[in-house]
Design an enzyme around this catalytic site. Structure first.
Site, PDB file in Angstrom:
ATOM      1  CD  GLU A 123      -2.959  -0.952   2.504  1.00  0.00           C
ATOM      2  OE1 GLU A 123      -3.108  -0.032   3.012  1.00  0.00           O
ATOM      3  OE2 GLU A 123      -3.853  -1.712   2.214  1.00  0.00           O
ATOM      4  CD  GLU A 176      -2.654  -5.939   4.415  1.00  0.00           C
ATOM      5  OE1 GLU A 176      -3.426  -5.131   4.896  1.00  0.00           O
ATOM      6  OE2 GLU A 176      -1.476  -5.930   3.982  1.00  0.00           O
TER       7      GLU A 176
HETATM    8  C1  BGC Z   1      -2.207  -2.578   6.218  1.00  0.00           C
HETATM    9  C2  BGC Z   1      -1.990  -3.710   7.384  1.00  0.00           C
HETATM   10  C3  BGC Z   1      -3.102  -3.107   8.482  1.00  0.00           C
HETATM   11  C4  BGC Z   1      -4.468  -3.191   8.180  1.00  0.00           C
HETATM   12  C5  BGC Z   1      -5.418  -2.765   8.857  1.00  0.00           C
HETATM   13  C6  BGC Z   1      -3.571  -2.436   5.984  1.00  0.00           C
HETATM   14  O1  BGC Z   1      -3.845  -1.375   5.099  1.00  0.00           O
HETATM   15  O2  BGC Z   1      -1.444  -3.245   5.200  1.00  0.00           O
HETATM   16  O3  BGC Z   1      -0.605  -3.578   7.993  1.00  0.00           O
HETATM   17  O4  BGC Z   1      -2.873  -3.791   9.759  1.00  0.00           O
HETATM   18  O5  BGC Z   1      -4.566  -2.540   6.908  1.00  0.00           O
HETATM   19  O6  BGC Z   1      -5.497  -1.544   9.242  1.00  0.00           O
END
Ligand code: BGC
Length: 446
Positions: A168, A357
């Site tokens: 990101e 993610e």
């Molecule tokens: C990030 C993670 C973070 C997650 C939740 C993502 O933007 O890559 O490191 O924990 O969001 O906030």
């Protein structure tokens, strides 16, 4: 239909993701140098509860147990990141053999358990030594990053085929170099613009290095995305949503796809273009990644707000609009995830998508050894159903990595914001599989 993992195809990559700074701990052990998060956490008021990432989930010592959990829940893929300051304590130069040894052990353990190691090169933890020289805002960055990526791929490239260059870039450049909410806590366009350009250059350059050095590499990079909706159909609100959309959803993917940075009459982008022109190193922003990592957590509703510099837009919170949201106030909206999947796919030039993610934070309670996190199970059911619909309609989505295995250090939110499928008692480091973890086990079961 009762959704099951098999509906997504036989070779679909199901996994969990985590990051070094959020999980490893052992911040000053075995020769590791400091990262920007170790230093940022010392500043008063930056992290909720004054929490520090020093011990985190103690993953450095407990990785074998945690990998057993990944295996027990039935995942095939384990995504983790390499801490730059563990392998290069000064950011460049001297290699820390013990740091390298740790990642060899971790990778070997994955392979032994039949898990695919999926490595993120940069997940937000720049060595402090490089931050002192300007960090992501320094035009030296590309040189430093090249050194780091070359080291990692030469060391681990014969064992690891799945690579992510950046996590990101919009997240760490805006929060860390414009808004000052994340490490290193810098603000202003003088930091933000060079950080943007260095990150965009680094993502492409990193891709080239991985492809050059790793035989049969599968290489991608990740983008955060959040659908932005206007609060009303007034022209000002629609334009505000458009400006926010440029920043959140287009700024980093478009140069990678060879379209340069977006413009669209947004003054801030005009300024960025001017700066970039003056720096004269624009020609290598494009790279044909094997996949794009899409990360989605929420969608946003915004309205025109002239007080906010540059974007002149502000969020109308989910709670105010009385729509479902997580404990961090993030709107739960699986349809918007579906629409973002379609949108990124329809860009053209994207070969495959991995949802690298997705997950949610809720106020979990551990009672008599049980965490009954129904809300999280619901969340995953909705988002996976949305992803299935997109896949059925032709979006080439090849994998999904849940965020995250264990509760961990949630950046400026500290340890209270829990995203894990496994609960962690941060005093004892005791792990307890949440009901959502068991739900995943059943969803993935043959
Ligand atoms: C990030 C993670 C973070 C997650 C939740 C993502 O933007 O890559 O490191 O924990 O969001 O906030």
């Amino acid at each position: 239909m009762n959704l099951h993992s098999s509906h997504f195809g036989k070779n679909f990559l199901w996994g969990v993701a985590m990051a070094a700074a959020q999980n490893e701990g052992a911040y000053n052990i075995d020769g590791r140098g400091l990262s920007i998060w170790d230093v940022f956490a010392r500043k008063q008021g930056k992290i909720k509860g004054g929490d520090k990432p020093y011990e985190a989930c103690d993953f450095y010592y407990r990785y074998k147990d945690d990998l057993m959990l990944v295996k027990a829940l039935g995942f095939k893929v384990f995504r983790f990141s390499i801490s730059w300051s563990r392998v290069l304590p000064d950011g460049i130069g001297r290699v820390n053999k013990e740091g390298i040894a740790f990642y060899h052990k971790l990778i070997d353990e994955c392979l032994q358990l039949g898990l695919i190691p999926f490595v993120t090169l940069y997940h937000w933890d720049l060595p402090q030594a490089l931050e002192k020289e300007g960090g992501w805002a320094s035009h030296q960055l590309l040189k430093w990053f090249t050194r780091f990526v070359t080291l990692c791929t030469e060391e681990f490239g014969n064992k690891v085929k799945h690579w992510i260059v950046l996590n990101e870039p919009m997240g760490f450049t805006s929060l860390g170099y414009m808004l000052g909410k994340h490490a290193p806590g810098k603000t202003g366009l003088d930091n933000f613009f060079p950080a943007i350009h260095n990150a965009a250059m680094a993502q492409a350059e990193g891709g080239r290095i991985v492809r050059d050095i790793v035989n049969k590499a599968y290489v991608g990079t990740t983008f955060s995305c959040s659908e932005v909706l206007p609060f009303s159909d007034k022209k000002e609100d629609i334009q505000a949503a458009n400006r926010m959309d440029i920043l959140l959803n287009r700024l980093f993917i478009e140069p990678t796809l060879g379209r340069n940075y977006p413009h669209d009459g947004f003054v801030l982008m005009d300024k960025l273009h001017l700066h970039v022109k003056a720096w004269k190193y624009t020609d290598r922003l494009k790279f044909n990644f094997d996949f794009i990592g899409m990360q989605n957590y929420f969608c946003l509703t915004v309205k025109h707000n002239p007080i906010i510099p540059y974007v002149q837009a502000s969020e109308v919170k989910a709670a105010t609009r009385k729509v479902p949201h997580t404990a961090l106030g993030w709107e739960i909206n699986a349809n918007s995830f579906y629409r973002m999947l379609k949108r990124y796919w329809l860009y053209g030039g994207v070969k495959e998508i991995i949802v690298s993610e997705n997950g949610a934070c809720f106020k979990d309670e551990l009672k008599n050894g049980v965490v009954n996190d129904e809300a999280r199970i619901n969340y995953f059911q909705q988002y996976l159903t949305a992803m299935h619909k997109a896949q059925q309609e032709g979006v080439n989505v090849k994998g999904y990595l849940a965020w995250t295995l264990t509760d961990n250090f949630e950046w400026n939110e500290g340890y209270k914001a829990r995203f894990g499928l496994v609960h962690v008692d941060f005093k004892t480091q005791l792990r307890t599989i949440k009901n959502s973890g068991y739900w995943w086990r059943d969803f993935l079961a043959k």
